[in-house]
Scaffold this motif. Structure first.
Motif, PDB file in Angstrom:
ATOM      1  N   ASP A  85       0.825  -1.211   0.000  1.00 23.63           N
ATOM      2  CA  ASP A  85       0.000   0.000   0.000  1.00 23.63           C
ATOM      3  C   ASP A  85       0.862   1.265   0.000  1.00 23.63           C
ATOM      4  OD1 ASP A  85      -0.514   0.194   3.464  1.00 23.63           O
ATOM      5  OD2 ASP A  85       0.117  -1.643   2.473  1.00 23.63           O
ATOM      6  N   PHE A  86       2.171   1.145   0.239  1.00 25.65           N
ATOM      7  CA  PHE A  86       3.056   2.308   0.178  1.00 25.65           C
ATOM      8  C   PHE A  86       3.495   2.628  -1.254  1.00 25.65           C
ATOM      9  CE2 PHE A  86       3.831   0.964   4.599  1.00 25.65           C
ATOM     10  CZ  PHE A  86       3.545   2.160   5.231  1.00 25.65           C
ATOM     11  N   ILE A  87       3.385   1.675  -2.166  1.00 26.55           N
ATOM     12  CA  ILE A  87       3.957   1.831  -3.504  1.00 26.55           C
ATOM     13  C   ILE A  87       3.377   3.008  -4.307  1.00 26.55           C
ATOM     14  CG2 ILE A  87       2.528   0.155  -4.769  1.00 26.55           C
ATOM     15  CD1 ILE A  87       6.297   0.447  -5.142  1.00 26.55           C
ATOM     16  N   PRO A  88       2.108   3.420  -4.134  1.00 28.63           N
ATOM     17  CA  PRO A  88       1.630   4.570  -4.918  1.00 28.63           C
ATOM     18  C   PRO A  88       2.236   5.921  -4.520  1.00 28.63           C
ATOM     19  CG  PRO A  88      -0.205   3.183  -4.324  1.00 28.63           C
ATOM     20  CD  PRO A  88       0.984   2.717  -3.517  1.00 28.63           C
ATOM     21  N   ALA A  89       2.919   5.992  -3.405  1.00 25.83           N
ATOM     22  CA  ALA A  89       3.531   7.259  -2.992  1.00 25.83           C
ATOM     23  C   ALA A  89       4.485   7.735  -4.086  1.00 25.83           C
ATOM     24  CB  ALA A  89       4.276   7.083  -1.679  1.00 25.83           C
ATOM     25  N   PRO A  90       4.506   9.042  -4.370  1.00 23.27           N
ATOM     26  CA  PRO A  90       5.336   9.561  -5.470  1.00 23.27           C
ATOM     27  C   PRO A  90       6.803   9.108  -5.425  1.00 23.27           C
ATOM     28  CG  PRO A  90       3.920  11.292  -4.633  1.00 23.27           C
ATOM     29  CD  PRO A  90       3.744  10.115  -3.710  1.00 23.27           C
ATOM     30  N   ASN A  91       7.402   9.068  -4.250  1.00 23.91           N
ATOM     31  CA  ASN A  91       8.807   8.664  -4.159  1.00 23.91           C
ATOM     32  C   ASN A  91       9.018   7.184  -4.408  1.00 23.91           C
ATOM     33  OD1 ASN A  91       9.501  11.275  -3.541  1.00 23.91           O
ATOM     34  ND2 ASN A  91       9.609  10.918  -1.348  1.00 23.91           N
ATOM     35  N   PHE A  92       7.977   6.380  -4.249  1.00 26.19           N
ATOM     36  CA  PHE A  92       8.124   4.935  -4.371  1.00 26.19           C
ATOM     37  C   PHE A  92       7.576   4.386  -5.684  1.00 26.19           C
ATOM     38  CE2 PHE A  92       7.372   5.230   0.447  1.00 26.19           C
ATOM     39  CZ  PHE A  92       8.669   5.651   0.667  1.00 26.19           C
ATOM     40  N   SER A  93       6.650   5.101  -6.312  1.00 24.69           N
ATOM     41  CA  SER A  93       6.000   4.581  -7.513  1.00 24.69           C
ATOM     42  C   SER A  93       6.966   4.453  -8.687  1.00 24.69           C
ATOM     43  CB  SER A  93       4.802   5.443  -7.902  1.00 24.69           C
ATOM     44  OG  SER A  93       5.219   6.753  -8.212  1.00 24.69           O
ATOM     45  N   GLY A 105       2.877  -7.901  -4.691  1.00 24.20           N
ATOM     46  CA  GLY A 105       2.625  -6.946  -3.624  1.00 24.20           C
ATOM     47  C   GLY A 105       1.947  -7.639  -2.461  1.00 24.20           C
ATOM     48  N   LEU A 106       2.429  -7.397  -1.267  1.00 26.71           N
ATOM     49  CA  LEU A 106       1.852  -7.980  -0.058  1.00 26.71           C
ATOM     50  C   LEU A 106       1.246  -6.871   0.782  1.00 26.71           C
ATOM     51  CD1 LEU A 106       4.856 -10.243   1.020  1.00 26.71           C
ATOM     52  CD2 LEU A 106       2.933 -10.870  -0.451  1.00 26.71           C
ATOM     53  N   SER A 107       0.030  -7.091   1.251  1.00 29.82           N
ATOM     54  CA  SER A 107      -0.598  -6.099   2.113  1.00 29.82           C
ATOM     55  C   SER A 107      -1.749  -6.741   2.871  1.00 29.82           C
ATOM     56  CB  SER A 107      -1.126  -4.925   1.287  1.00 29.82           C
ATOM     57  OG  SER A 107      -1.743  -3.987   2.140  1.00 29.82           O
ATOM     58  N   ALA A 108      -1.810  -6.461   4.159  1.00 31.34           N
ATOM     59  CA  ALA A 108      -2.953  -6.906   4.954  1.00 31.34           C
ATOM     60  C   ALA A 108      -4.126  -5.973   4.716  1.00 31.34           C
ATOM     61  CB  ALA A 108      -2.597  -6.938   6.437  1.00 31.34           C
ATOM     62  N   SER A 109      -3.817  -4.742   4.287  1.00 36.22           N
ATOM     63  CA  SER A 109      -4.876  -3.758   4.059  1.00 36.22           C
ATOM     64  C   SER A 109      -4.444  -2.807   2.945  1.00 36.22           C
ATOM     65  CB  SER A 109      -5.139  -2.973   5.340  1.00 36.22           C
ATOM     66  OG  SER A 109      -3.943  -2.382   5.804  1.00 36.22           O
ATOM     67  N   GLU A 116      -5.934   5.896  -3.451  1.00 38.14           N
ATOM     68  CA  GLU A 116      -5.097   5.484  -4.576  1.00 38.14           C
ATOM     69  C   GLU A 116      -4.798   3.983  -4.601  1.00 38.14           C
ATOM     70  OE1 GLU A 116      -4.367   7.467  -7.001  1.00 38.14           O
ATOM     71  OE2 GLU A 116      -4.999   9.350  -6.087  1.00 38.14           O
ATOM     72  N   GLU A 117      -5.668   3.157  -3.987  1.00 37.60           N
ATOM     73  CA  GLU A 117      -5.380   1.723  -3.965  1.00 37.60           C
ATOM     74  C   GLU A 117      -5.384   1.091  -5.352  1.00 37.60           C
ATOM     75  OE1 GLU A 117      -9.497   2.571  -2.497  1.00 37.60           O
ATOM     76  OE2 GLU A 117      -7.575   2.932  -1.581  1.00 37.60           O
ATOM     77  N   PHE A 121      -2.733  -2.020  -7.185  1.00 37.26           N
ATOM     78  CA  PHE A 121      -3.023  -3.151  -8.063  1.00 37.26           C
ATOM     79  C   PHE A 121      -2.378  -2.965  -9.438  1.00 37.26           C
ATOM     80  CE2 PHE A 121      -7.027  -2.799  -5.378  1.00 37.26           C
ATOM     81  CZ  PHE A 121      -6.468  -3.528  -4.347  1.00 37.26           C
ATOM     82  N   ALA A 122      -2.353  -1.741  -9.937  1.00 33.74           N
ATOM     83  CA  ALA A 122      -1.738  -1.478 -11.239  1.00 33.74           C
ATOM     84  C   ALA A 122      -0.237  -1.741 -11.209  1.00 33.74           C
ATOM     85  CB  ALA A 122      -2.005  -0.035 -11.660  1.00 33.74           C
TER      86      ALA A 122
END
Length: 166
Positions: A85-93, A105-109, A116-117, A121-122
């Motif tokens: 769920d952190f991946i959409p952040a501008p610095n990480f995307s 991608g692993l995420s409990a939530s 931006e969830e 998935f994208a």
């Protein structure tokens, strides 16, 4: 997936299933914190020791290391984003542009407060859900209904939490 349901073990199985060639195919796990990085190293040592020399573990803040390796011509066969769920952040995307054959991608939530969830998935692939009733039964747990009242107003959220605690 839910917390404690074995997301790391699923990822270890996937990483272990891929052929590894030290000269031209790397594997990576991206984690959010140094504590999580230590936990992954411990799990690899305990459950998949063969992967110790095959998997590079970096934090989201250190994604530039993978970018540098890619720029140097190194290829990655698989990358696992823990807490995706952190991946959409501008610095990480920017990791979405890395030429990597497989992504997980692993995420409990995977829900995000900014909505931006879809980017999770994208960037990581189609979500795989769980059969909660069967999982709870296998874990000898009971499911409980939880009602959540969401609000954009911070003061209202605090009051909602206080009323739940009471």
């Amino acid at each position: 997936f839910m917390t404690g349901s074995g997301k790391t073990h699923v990822a270890l199985e996937a990483l272990d299933a891929l052929k590894y060639d030290e000269d031209d195919m790397r594997k990576a796990v991206v984690v959010y914190s140094k504590i999580t990085e230590q936990k992954w190293r411990q799990d690899i040592r305990e459950f998949a020791p063969r992967l110790e020399d095959e998997v590079e573990i970096v934090t989201y803040q250190s994604l530039h290391k993978i970018q540098e390796n890619v720029n140097d011509g190194e290829e990655y066969g698989m990358i696992v984003f823990d807490e995706a769920d952190f991946i959409p952040a501008p610095n990480f995307s920017k990791a979405s542009s890395f030429p990597i054959k497989y992504r997980m991608g692993l995420s409990a939530s995977p829900k995000r407060s900014d909505g931006e969830e879809d980017y999770v998935f994208a960037l990581c692939g189609k979500p795989y859900g769980m059969d909660w009733k069967n999982t709870a039964k296998l874990m000898d747990k009971q499911l409980h209904e939880i009602f959540i009242h969401a609000s954009k107003d911070e003061d209202e959220r605090i009051e909602n939490v206080k009323s739940l605690i009471d």
